[in-house]
Motif scaffolding. Structure first.
Motif, mmCIF file in Angstrom:
data_model
loop_
_atom_site.group_PDB
_atom_site.id
_atom_site.type_symbol
_atom_site.label_atom_id
_atom_site.label_comp_id
_atom_site.label_asym_id
_atom_site.label_seq_id
_atom_site.Cartn_x
_atom_site.Cartn_y
_atom_site.Cartn_z
ATOM 1 N N ASP A 95 0.797 -1.221 0.000
ATOM 2 C CA ASP A 95 0.000 0.000 0.000
ATOM 3 C C ASP A 95 0.832 1.274 0.000
ATOM 4 N N SER A 104 -8.249 4.586 -9.749
ATOM 5 C CA SER A 104 -8.828 3.256 -9.896
ATOM 6 C C SER A 104 -9.623 3.141 -11.183
ATOM 7 N N ALA A 182 -7.090 -5.325 -4.543
ATOM 8 C CA ALA A 182 -6.164 -5.455 -3.413
ATOM 9 C C ALA A 182 -6.058 -6.931 -3.041
ATOM 10 N N THR A 210 -9.352 -7.188 2.948
ATOM 11 C CA THR A 210 -8.238 -6.854 2.069
ATOM 12 C C THR A 210 -7.127 -6.113 2.802
ATOM 13 N N ASN A 212 -6.355 -3.286 1.950
ATOM 14 C CA ASN A 212 -6.741 -1.877 1.859
ATOM 15 C C ASN A 212 -7.588 -1.401 3.027
ATOM 16 N N ALA A 235 -11.853 3.553 2.048
ATOM 17 C CA ALA A 235 -10.696 3.084 1.282
ATOM 18 C C ALA A 235 -9.553 4.084 1.305
ATOM 19 N N ASP A 238 -5.886 5.432 4.782
ATOM 20 C CA ASP A 238 -4.473 5.217 5.051
ATOM 21 C C ASP A 238 -3.788 6.554 5.336
#
Length: 478
Positions: A95, A104, A182, A210, A212, A235, A238
């Motif tokens: 990631d 995406s 992912a 996942t 993610n 999503a 992070d």
């Protein structure tokens, strides 16, 4: 990443899938145009936009051609043995931020409240005169078919594959698959459809945990879908690539996990509840009706690697973490009912004995299997060394054969055990399916002696019928 393995599998019970799943009719060119259009609308394009997008067929996982039922071709597709790289399992680099600016590319695809409204769907009763009889038979899901859902990682390609298994006719072939964005880490099938107008329709969903930090839910009755029906969590939660942080709304409520989702558990008694365990040390209870968080459990101090709901008490959740902690929680009040601490052991899996639900099993990275009484906190009834230093990576208990337990480990071996009524764990037999170190094992819910195991070599997945072993037949009076 030079990683190739099947980290997770999950069964779908007979009678749950639609006899004829709906199809999304998208040609390869259509998918490319949608992706290119979405990129043009949302952000800068990358230098390789003109490259052809991969499809399931490119990955060697398209359903095999005519006459798969009962044919000699019912084998999993072979994969190149590229799983020996020095960096295998270094998933932590997955990631890291991509500086190319690519997105995406799926935001241009329209969503519909009901699949019947979507003009791209071909429903089960549509004109299918272009299919020959063999293809029609292979596409149809029979009442005594089980589905096996397989999460597959091959280098930087991530797939969710749906296979048909029929014990009576020995059918075993791929039906359809989905491309994931992912690496899949865990799977949980869900026979519940929160949006169904017909209450008799239970749904045929699978939740995918996942890297993610989200849970993606796919509709297995929808073939050729390019995205999940719902995503639980944020999503984009992070951080900047170093230490991930929990994202919260302005009212202080958590939006989802902030690290990889390591295990999932659907509450069969409270069907709208799904639990997810994470590397962020938390367990989240999701309300599937609202697709939002119901409760967050924070009693673990390390990565939570395994969770399972009690088979009879719908509020009790068993969980195990990397610091050797095992906890039974009452989710009505988030109180801890009982705790165990296995110092120096990473808990790989926890498993209730559904034949006698006062007891549960704990698998450790030290190769041990422990048997505990839920009424006696921090005590162990029995401990056996099952797989040595290779560690126990999975446990499964038959749904119909009392005491029939299997374990798998990094020693490439499936082992069969018998749980005694006094808490003893007796070794019965073993089997080497020749797919390398093993990562997961699940019993078929309708055939109590068949297990699916996932590994990292050869064809990656094998079905093992332990009843073919004479020692096993004798031990369990089969």
């Amino acid at each position: 990443m030079k990683v190739a393995l099947v980290p997770c599998v999950a069964w779908v019970k007979q009678g749950v899938p639609k006899a004829r799943p709906d199809k999304v009719k998208l040609a390869k060119r259509d998918i490319q145009e949608l992706i290119e259009g979405a990129r043009a609308e949302t952000s800068e394009t990358s230098d390789n936009d003109d490259e052809e997008e991969q499809t399931p067929a490119d990955q060697g996982s398209k359903p095999q051609k005519k006459g798969l039922r009962g044919s000699a071709a019912n084998q999993l597709p072979e994969k190149d043995g590229e799983d020996e790289g020095e960096d295998k399992y270094k998933m932590a680099d997955y990631d890291k931020e991509d500086d190319s600016g690519a997105t995406s590319g799926m935001s241009g695809i329209a969503c519909f409240a009901s699949p019947m409204e979507d003009p791209l769907l071909q429903h089960g009763n549509a004109d299918e005169s272009d299919e020959d009889e063999d293809e029609k038979e292979d596409y149809e899901i029979k009442p005594n078919d089980n589905l096996l859902v397989i999460g597959r990682i091959v280098k930087d390609e991530f797939n969710l594959e749906v296979w048909v298994y029929n014990h009576a006719s020995n059918d075993w072939y791929t039906h359809h698959d989905y491309i994931l964005d992912a690496p899949p880490l865990c799977l949980e099938t869900i026979s519940y459809d929160p949006g169904a107008e017909n209450p008799e329709h239970k749904g045929n969903l699978v939740a995918v945990g996942t890297m993610n930090a989200v849970v993606n839910i796919w509709d297995l009755d929808l073939v050729n879908a390019v995205e999940p029906v719902v995503t639980l969590g944020d999503a984009d939660a992070d951080s900047d690539g170093s230490k991930k942080k929990k994202r919260k709304k302005r009212d202080g409520s958590q939006q989802g996990h902030s690290d990889a989702v390591l295990d999932l558990a659907w509450n069969k008694r409270n069907e709208h509840i799904l639990a997810s365990a994470s590397a962020d040390h938390t367990v989240i209870l999701w309300d599937l009706e609202e697709a939002k968080i119901s409760t967050v459990l924070t009693h673990h101090n390390e990565k939570v690697q395994s969770i399972e709901w009690h088979p009879a008490e719908d509020a009790l959740l068993l969980s195990g973490s990397m610091d050797g902690g095992v906890t039974i929680s009452d989710c009505r009040s988030t109180d801890t009912v009982a705790q165990w601490s296995f110092e120096g052991v990473e808990v790989e899996q926890v498993l209730w004995n559904h034949f006698n639900p006062f007891y549960f099993l704990v698998a450790g990275d030290d190769g041990s299997i422990r048997y505990c009484d839920s009424r006696k906190g921090n005590e162990t009834l029995t401990t056996v060394d099952a797989h040595g230093k290779a560690g126990v990576t999975g446990l499964a208990l038959s749904q119909s054969v009392e005491g029939l337990l299997t374990s798998v480990g990094g020693d490439d071996t499936v082992k069969i055990w018998k749980l005694g009524k006094q808490g003893e764990i007796a070794f019965v037999a073993d089997n080497k399916p020749k797919i390398g170190p093993l990562h997961c094992v699940r019993f078929c819910p309708d055939v109590g002696t068949v297990v699916a195991v996932g590994g990292e070599k050869g064809d990656f997945v094998r079905l093992v019928d332990v009843a073919k072993n004479e020692t096993v037949k004798t031990a369990f009076d089969m």
